[in-house]
Design a protein around this motif. Structure first.
Motif, PDB file in Angstrom:
ATOM      1  N   LYS A  61      57.833  23.246  55.492  1.00 59.44           N
ATOM      2  CA  LYS A  61      58.511  22.725  53.793  1.00 59.44           C
ATOM      3  C   LYS A  61      59.982  22.286  54.400  1.00 59.44           C
ATOM      4  N   VAL A  62      60.874  21.093  54.905  1.00 54.00           N
ATOM      5  CA  VAL A  62      61.984  20.663  54.695  1.00 54.00           C
ATOM      6  C   VAL A  62      61.646  19.922  54.123  1.00 54.00           C
ATOM      7  N   ARG A  63      63.368  19.659  53.543  1.00 49.63           N
ATOM      8  CA  ARG A  63      63.663  18.573  52.509  1.00 49.63           C
ATOM      9  C   ARG A  63      65.212  18.297  52.841  1.00 49.63           C
ATOM     10  N   TYR A  64      65.559  17.544  52.717  1.00 47.36           N
ATOM     11  CA  TYR A  64      66.454  16.674  52.857  1.00 47.36           C
ATOM     12  C   TYR A  64      67.070  16.243  51.666  1.00 47.36           C
ATOM     13  N   THR A  65      68.280  16.154  51.550  1.00 50.10           N
ATOM     14  CA  THR A  65      69.666  15.755  50.733  1.00 50.10           C
ATOM     15  C   THR A  65      70.177  14.393  51.184  1.00 50.10           C
ATOM     16  N   ILE A  66      70.240  13.444  50.666  1.00 53.72           N
ATOM     17  CA  ILE A  66      71.105  12.286  50.893  1.00 53.72           C
ATOM     18  C   ILE A  66      72.160  12.057  51.155  1.00 53.72           C
ATOM     19  N   SER A  67      73.221  11.847  52.047  1.00 49.83           N
ATOM     20  CA  SER A  67      74.446  11.817  52.172  1.00 49.83           C
ATOM     21  C   SER A  67      75.363  10.633  51.965  1.00 49.83           C
ATOM     22  N   GLU A  68      74.579  10.041  53.004  1.00 48.54           N
ATOM     23  CA  GLU A  68      75.447   9.059  53.553  1.00 48.54           C
ATOM     24  C   GLU A  68      74.348   7.959  53.829  1.00 48.54           C
ATOM     25  N   ILE A  69      74.070   6.684  53.093  1.00 53.21           N
ATOM     26  CA  ILE A  69      73.898   5.630  53.571  1.00 53.21           C
ATOM     27  C   ILE A  69      74.657   4.864  53.880  1.00 53.21           C
ATOM     28  N   MET A  70      73.986   4.267  55.273  1.00 53.67           N
ATOM     29  CA  MET A  70      75.223   2.833  56.370  1.00 53.67           C
ATOM     30  C   MET A  70      74.067   1.561  57.309  1.00 53.67           C
ATOM     31  N   GLU A  71      74.556   0.728  57.182  1.00 51.28           N
ATOM     32  CA  GLU A  71      74.016  -0.383  57.906  1.00 51.28           C
ATOM     33  C   GLU A  71      75.187  -0.521  59.887  1.00 51.28           C
ATOM     34  N   ALA A  72      74.078  -0.531  60.801  1.00 50.35           N
ATOM     35  CA  ALA A  72      74.628  -0.683  61.951  1.00 50.35           C
ATOM     36  C   ALA A  72      73.457  -1.125  62.772  1.00 50.35           C
ATOM     37  N   GLY A  73      74.325  -2.600  63.400  1.00 51.50           N
ATOM     38  CA  GLY A  73      73.508  -3.156  64.327  1.00 51.50           C
ATOM     39  C   GLY A  73      71.552  -3.016  63.750  1.00 51.50           C
ATOM     40  N   GLY A  74      71.696  -3.366  62.631  1.00 52.06           N
ATOM     41  CA  GLY A  74      70.837  -3.755  61.687  1.00 52.06           C
ATOM     42  C   GLY A  74      69.283  -2.691  61.833  1.00 52.06           C
ATOM     43  N   SER A  75      70.257  -1.652  61.742  1.00 51.87           N
ATOM     44  CA  SER A  75      69.759  -0.745  61.631  1.00 51.87           C
ATOM     45  C   SER A  75      70.019   0.014  60.039  1.00 51.87           C
ATOM     46  N   THR A  76      69.730   0.789  59.584  1.00 56.22           N
ATOM     47  CA  THR A  76      69.588   1.122  58.556  1.00 56.22           C
ATOM     48  C   THR A  76      70.303   3.386  58.517  1.00 56.22           C
ATOM     49  N   VAL A  77      71.210   3.639  58.555  1.00 54.83           N
ATOM     50  CA  VAL A  77      71.681   4.653  59.604  1.00 54.83           C
ATOM     51  C   VAL A  77      71.605   5.952  57.966  1.00 54.83           C
ATOM     52  N   VAL A  78      70.894   6.704  58.248  1.00 60.01           N
ATOM     53  CA  VAL A  78      71.621   7.770  57.055  1.00 60.01           C
ATOM     54  C   VAL A  78      71.162   9.410  57.207  1.00 60.01           C
ATOM     55  N   THR A  79      72.868   9.192  56.559  1.00 60.73           N
ATOM     56  CA  THR A  79      73.277  11.371  56.740  1.00 60.73           C
ATOM     57  C   THR A  79      72.686  12.091  55.680  1.00 60.73           C
ATOM     58  N   ALA A  80      71.881  12.898  55.961  1.00 64.76           N
ATOM     59  CA  ALA A  80      71.541  13.708  55.080  1.00 64.76           C
ATOM     60  C   ALA A  80      71.344  15.193  55.875  1.00 64.76           C
ATOM     61  N   GLU A  81      71.429  16.436  54.709  1.00 67.61           N
ATOM     62  CA  GLU A  81      71.006  17.562  54.614  1.00 67.61           C
ATOM     63  C   GLU A  81      69.819  17.819  55.112  1.00 67.61           C
ATOM     64  N   MET A  82      69.115  19.090  55.567  1.00 62.48           N
ATOM     65  CA  MET A  82      68.328  19.546  55.701  1.00 62.48           C
ATOM     66  C   MET A  82      67.831  20.658  55.099  1.00 62.48           C
ATOM     67  N   GLU A  83      67.290  21.451  54.922  1.00 67.68           N
ATOM     68  CA  GLU A  83      66.671  23.161  54.217  1.00 67.68           C
ATOM     69  C   GLU A  83      65.770  22.785  54.473  1.00 67.68           C
ATOM     70  N   GLY A  84      64.338  23.783  54.533  1.00 67.53           N
ATOM     71  CA  GLY A  84      63.716  24.427  54.638  1.00 67.53           C
ATOM     72  C   GLY A  84      62.982  25.806  54.845  1.00 67.53           C
ATOM     73  N   GLU A  85      61.694  26.004  55.777  1.00 68.55           N
ATOM     74  CA  GLU A  85      61.013  26.930  55.905  1.00 68.55           C
ATOM     75  C   GLU A  85      60.741  27.386  57.146  1.00 68.55           C
ATOM     76  N   PHE A  86      62.521  27.134  57.835  1.00 72.38           N
ATOM     77  CA  PHE A  86      62.041  27.649  59.408  1.00 72.38           C
ATOM     78  C   PHE A  86      63.005  28.513  60.354  1.00 72.38           C
ATOM     79  N   ASN A  87      62.721  28.806  60.755  1.00 72.60           N
ATOM     80  CA  ASN A  87      63.831  30.726  61.831  1.00 72.60           C
ATOM     81  C   ASN A  87      65.124  29.916  62.044  1.00 72.60           C
ATOM     82  N   ARG A  88      65.383  30.755  61.373  1.00 66.95           N
ATOM     83  CA  ARG A  88      67.349  30.479  60.837  1.00 66.95           C
ATOM     84  C   ARG A  88      68.341  30.103  61.787  1.00 66.95           C
ATOM     85  N   ASN A  89      67.422  31.464  63.090  1.00 65.87           N
ATOM     86  CA  ASN A  89      67.876  31.711  64.919  1.00 65.87           C
ATOM     87  C   ASN A  89      67.966  30.503  65.835  1.00 65.87           C
ATOM     88  N   ARG A  90      66.430  29.865  65.466  1.00 61.37           N
ATOM     89  CA  ARG A  90      66.689  28.513  65.746  1.00 61.37           C
ATOM     90  C   ARG A  90      67.262  26.886  65.345  1.00 61.37           C
TER      91      ARG A  90
END
Length: 116
Positions: A61-90
């Motif tokens: 149940k991963v969810r992302y919140t986008i914090s930044e969008i850039m273009e670099a070398g023909g790519s779209t680069v998105v920085t996002a914070e991930m949350e979800g229901e996964f093993n917090r130790n991992r």
């Protein structure tokens, strides 16, 4: 790098599909033969990408919140914070990830995901 970028619709739809748990819409965004590199692991082809997404994204149940969008070398680069229901130790939450997309003919051709 250009930091004033409009996110391509395919990239926005990628995050929408994840955040709304739409697995069919998610896999439909990828080109045949597309590749995903996630945490040093390479996944190729829609069938393997679908299996990876179900195991790593949708089952946790991963969810992302986008914090930044850039273009670099023909790519779209998105920085996002991930949350979800996964093993917090991992993977302690929240985590920041960089997604580097190459889109061709309306489909995601390649995606490189790295933890920041």
């Amino acid at each position: 790098m250009n930091q004033h970028v409009t996110m391509p619709s395919e990239v926005q739809e990628y995050f929408n599909a994840i955040n709304q748990y739409q697995t069919e819409a998610f896999i439909g965004l990828f080109a045949p033969g597309a590749t995903v590199k996630d945490n040093g692991k390479e996944i190729q082809g829609k069938d393997d990408i679908q299996a990876w997404a179900e195991s790593e994204i949708f089952s946790n149940k991963v969810r992302y919140t986008i914090s930044e969008i850039m273009e670099a070398g023909g790519s779209t680069v998105v920085t996002a914070e991930m949350e979800g229901e996964f093993n917090r130790n991992r993977v302690p939450a929240p985590q920041q990830f960089r997604h580097e997309f190459k889109v061709l003919d309306g489909k995601i051709k390649s995606l490189l995901i790295t933890q920041i």
